[in-house]
Design a protein around this motif. Structure first.
Motif, mmCIF file in Angstrom:
data_model
loop_
_atom_site.group_PDB
_atom_site.id
_atom_site.type_symbol
_atom_site.label_atom_id
_atom_site.label_comp_id
_atom_site.label_asym_id
_atom_site.label_seq_id
_atom_site.Cartn_x
_atom_site.Cartn_y
_atom_site.Cartn_z
ATOM 1 N N PHE A 67 7.990 3.164 -4.312
ATOM 2 C CA PHE A 67 8.398 4.163 -3.332
ATOM 3 C C PHE A 67 7.315 5.234 -3.185
ATOM 4 O O PHE A 67 6.935 5.612 -2.074
ATOM 5 C CB PHE A 67 9.721 4.800 -3.767
ATOM 6 N N LEU A 68 6.807 5.716 -4.322
ATOM 7 C CA LEU A 68 5.747 6.716 -4.292
ATOM 8 C C LEU A 68 4.457 6.144 -3.713
ATOM 9 O O LEU A 68 3.714 6.823 -2.993
ATOM 10 C CB LEU A 68 5.490 7.253 -5.706
ATOM 11 N N HIS A 69 4.207 4.873 -4.032
ATOM 12 C CA HIS A 69 3.016 4.210 -3.483
ATOM 13 C C HIS A 69 3.107 4.118 -1.962
ATOM 14 O O HIS A 69 2.102 4.330 -1.255
ATOM 15 C CB HIS A 69 2.889 2.814 -4.094
ATOM 16 N N GLY A 70 4.296 3.831 -1.446
ATOM 17 C CA GLY A 70 4.494 3.776 0.003
ATOM 18 C C GLY A 70 4.284 5.131 0.662
ATOM 19 O O GLY A 70 3.651 5.224 1.720
ATOM 20 N N LEU A 71 4.785 6.193 0.013
ATOM 21 C CA LEU A 71 4.570 7.543 0.544
ATOM 22 C C LEU A 71 3.079 7.896 0.552
ATOM 23 O O LEU A 71 2.564 8.489 1.508
ATOM 24 C CB LEU A 71 5.341 8.566 -0.291
ATOM 25 N N GLY A 72 2.398 7.515 -0.533
ATOM 26 C CA GLY A 72 0.969 7.792 -0.604
ATOM 27 C C GLY A 72 0.190 7.089 0.492
ATOM 28 O O GLY A 72 -0.700 7.669 1.124
ATOM 29 N N ASP A 73 0.529 5.814 0.746
ATOM 30 C CA ASP A 73 -0.135 5.068 1.817
ATOM 31 C C ASP A 73 0.148 5.684 3.176
ATOM 32 O O ASP A 73 -0.719 5.704 4.060
ATOM 33 C CB ASP A 73 0.321 3.606 1.806
ATOM 34 N N ALA A 74 1.394 6.179 3.359
ATOM 35 C CA ALA A 74 1.760 6.782 4.640
ATOM 36 C C ALA A 74 0.867 7.985 4.958
ATOM 37 O O ALA A 74 0.553 8.244 6.120
ATOM 38 C CB ALA A 74 3.225 7.206 4.630
ATOM 39 N N PHE A 75 0.443 8.703 3.924
ATOM 40 C CA PHE A 75 -0.453 9.841 4.131
ATOM 41 C C PHE A 75 -1.922 9.404 4.125
ATOM 42 O O PHE A 75 -2.670 9.713 5.056
ATOM 43 C CB PHE A 75 -0.234 10.898 3.038
ATOM 44 N N CYS A 76 -2.325 8.680 3.081
ATOM 45 C CA CYS A 76 -3.741 8.389 2.885
ATOM 46 C C CYS A 76 -4.279 7.379 3.906
ATOM 47 O O CYS A 76 -5.275 7.648 4.587
ATOM 48 C CB CYS A 76 -3.965 7.862 1.466
ATOM 49 N N LEU A 77 -3.631 6.223 4.031
ATOM 50 C CA LEU A 77 -4.150 5.177 4.910
ATOM 51 C C LEU A 77 -4.060 5.574 6.377
ATOM 52 O O LEU A 77 -4.990 5.336 7.157
ATOM 53 C CB LEU A 77 -3.408 3.866 4.661
ATOM 54 N N VAL A 78 -2.938 6.194 6.765
ATOM 55 C CA VAL A 78 -2.809 6.642 8.150
ATOM 56 C C VAL A 78 -3.823 7.749 8.441
ATOM 57 O O VAL A 78 -4.434 7.791 9.521
ATOM 58 C CB VAL A 78 -1.375 7.117 8.437
ATOM 59 N N GLY A 79 -4.029 8.637 7.460
ATOM 60 C CA GLY A 79 -5.030 9.687 7.631
ATOM 61 C C GLY A 79 -6.436 9.123 7.766
ATOM 62 O O GLY A 79 -7.222 9.567 8.608
ATOM 63 N N LEU A 80 -6.763 8.135 6.935
ATOM 64 C CA LEU A 80 -8.076 7.494 7.029
ATOM 65 C C LEU A 80 -8.255 6.789 8.366
ATOM 66 O O LEU A 80 -9.323 6.855 8.986
ATOM 67 C CB LEU A 80 -8.243 6.483 5.886
ATOM 68 N N GLN A 81 -7.191 6.119 8.810
ATOM 69 C CA GLN A 81 -7.264 5.414 10.085
ATOM 70 C C GLN A 81 -7.524 6.407 11.227
ATOM 71 O O GLN A 81 -8.360 6.164 12.100
ATOM 72 C CB GLN A 81 -5.967 4.645 10.336
ATOM 73 N N GLU A 82 -6.812 7.531 11.206
ATOM 74 C CA GLU A 82 -6.999 8.542 12.243
ATOM 75 C C GLU A 82 -8.383 9.178 12.148
ATOM 76 O O GLU A 82 -9.028 9.458 13.165
ATOM 77 C CB GLU A 82 -5.920 9.615 12.122
ATOM 78 N N TYR A 83 -8.866 9.375 10.916
ATOM 79 C CA TYR A 83 -10.192 9.967 10.733
ATOM 80 C C TYR A 83 -11.277 9.076 11.342
ATOM 81 O O TYR A 83 -12.146 9.542 12.087
ATOM 82 C CB TYR A 83 -10.463 10.179 9.244
#
Length: 486
Positions: free
Chosen positions: A365-381
């Protein structure tokens, strides 16, 4: 009198022009015949549904294989845990680095649709080889139900099929999402709003595919056979490839924009030649910002409440999202270390006792939350902060970051195994019960914590690409969530 006639003629001419704009799409795209696309019969949902379909099948296939691959390598191929983990990381790393090649070729030479179509056929070939390795007697691991050592031919065909899938993914990932976004005209208000819904449905399709791949496909692999699961994935991919090609008359196409590496090299050469010059006091002078460019329209969610709290027009800035994701990764490693330590204690006390699978829920669950911030942020960056003509390659660079991480993970496993083996007992044993993964997770938590500190230090000194908004777009940002990125 003459002025009134002239005024009427201008109004009539303006109405005809608006009618022409409404009937045809003038955003640089063409239809499958190379002509200006007709708005009513091309693009938007009628085309994007075909794109969502093939993305769904590709993600089901990838996660269905990746989620249980280490189990197949250890139980069927009889590799030890260290070798299996490194092979999975090599494959994952290659899969996420291949988009660099696919994105470059699509932008420079082939275009997105031909690259996606070619990649789909290569992907299908990989799945077909994987299926044949499970059913053709001479390609199966062995003749008996269980075997101590699989055939060399099976190993060759199995890994060949995996890397065919990697090659296919290399064309899918940098091109397919961009090709889907190409189906919406950013100069058209209604289509711009629909484009936001497309990205929402894209995320839903990806997550739903991940769920099916990691649950239903893995269930078939564990309780029926890998052959049955591979056959399902092959049939699904074949049907979706046909559907994607059938949608050819409904798509809007973008022509290749030429070699995207040339401007990168020009910037590097200019930076080296001018390295001794004094930097301007105003960072905006690094960029040429046009007053208004509606072709660069981009939809964002309405985050007005967060804007009031953070003072940032995005709600949460890109770099801040990534930092939150890294912080979650630290917490995930700590939780994983604690759970693994508890499992080992239970195993030592009672050999037959097993830890409930629900103990894994918090960390996932925490890993999913982390991906929601980190991976989406990287993609947008990597989408926002690169030049507009290089956004496909930017998406490929985003994926390559993950690929490099996979290779570094394999290198880290090798180093840790070598060092701990010298001290008596390696942290990576023959199986999970003879390993000390809890110590490895604690080490990863420390590395991620140091990485977070270094990231925050660099991020505070980063200057974002310039953003300019016109009056109409500023008002739209509050109502429709429209922001102009230039």
């Amino acid at each position: 009198m003459d002025q009134e006639i002239e005024k009427r003629n201008k109004q009539s001419s303006r109405k005809e022009e608006e009618s022409e704009q409404e009937k045809f799409v003038y955003d640089g795209s063409v239809d499958y015949k190379g002509k200006v696309p007709v708005r009513a019969s091309t693009g938007v949902w009628i085309a994007s549904l075909f794109v969502l379909t093939i993305e769904f099948s590709e993600r089901v296939s990838f996660f269905g294989i990746a989620a249980n691959l280490i189990s197949y390598l250890t139980k069927v191929m009889h590799e030890d845990l260290e070798t299996a983990a490194k092979n999975v990381n090599y494959w994952t790393g290659t899969t996420t680095l291949m988009p660099l090649i696919g994105g470059f070729l699509a932008d420079a030479y082939t275009g997105r649709f031909p690259m996606v179509l070619f990649s789909s056929l290569v992907y299908l070939m990989g799945l077909s080889l994987l299926t044949m390795s499970q059913y053709i007697p001479s390609l199966k691991p062995c003749n008996t139900k269980t075997c101590l050592q699989p055939r060399k031919l099976h190993q060759v065909v199995f890994f060949l099929s995996l890397y065919c899938i990697s090659l296919g993914t290399g064309g899918h990932k940098p091109c397919l999402e961009s090709f889907g976004a190409d189906q919406f005209d950013e100069n058209h208000i209604e289509e711009r709003k629909k484009k936001m819904s497309f990205f929402n449905w894209w995320s839903f399709a990806l997550c739903f595919a991940m769920l099916l791949g990691a649950t239903m496909i893995v269930y078939v692999q564990d309780f029926f056979s890998w052959g049955a699961a591979c056959l399902i994935l092959t049939i699904l991919m074949a049907l979706c490839n046909i559907a994607f090609y059938v949608g050819k008359p409904f798509y809007r196409y973008r022509r290749p924009e030429g070699n995207t590496l040339k401007p990168i090299l020009e910037v590097l050469v200019a930076a080296i030649r001018k390295r001794k010059l004094t930097c301007p006091s105003n960072p905006d002078l690094f960029y040429e910002v046009p007053k208004s460019d509606k072709s660069q329209g981009r939809l964002l969610s309405n985050t007005s409440n967060l804007r009031r709290v953070t003072g940032n027009e995005r709600g949460i800035s890109i770099l801040r999202r990534i930092s939150i994701g890294i912080a979650f990764s630290v917490i995930v490693m700590i939780v994983a270390a604690l759970v693994e330590a508890k499992r080992l204690r239970m195993h030592e006390q009672e050999k037959t006792m097993k830890l409930s699978v629900f103990w894994l829920v918090p960390q996932y669950f925490l890993h999913g939350l982390g991906d929601a911030f980190c991976l989406v942020g990287l993609q947008e960056y990597f989408y926002d902060q690169v030049p507009d003509s290089m956004r496909s390659l930017g998406m490929a660079l985003y994926l390559s970051v993950i690929g490099v991480g996979s290779f570094l993970s394999s290198f880290l496993i090798t180093i840790v195994d070598h060092v701990t083996e010298k001290n008596g007992k390696s942290w990576f044993g023959k199986d999970i019960n003879s390993s000390r993964l809890d110590k490895f997770y604690w080490m990863l938590a420390i590395i991620n914590a140091l990485n977070l500190c270094a990231y925050i230090y660099i991020a505070k000194r980063y200057t974002y690409k310039s953003v300019q908004m016109t009056g109409d777009e500023i008002n739209g940002c509050e109502s429709d969530g429209i922001e102009m990125m230039v």
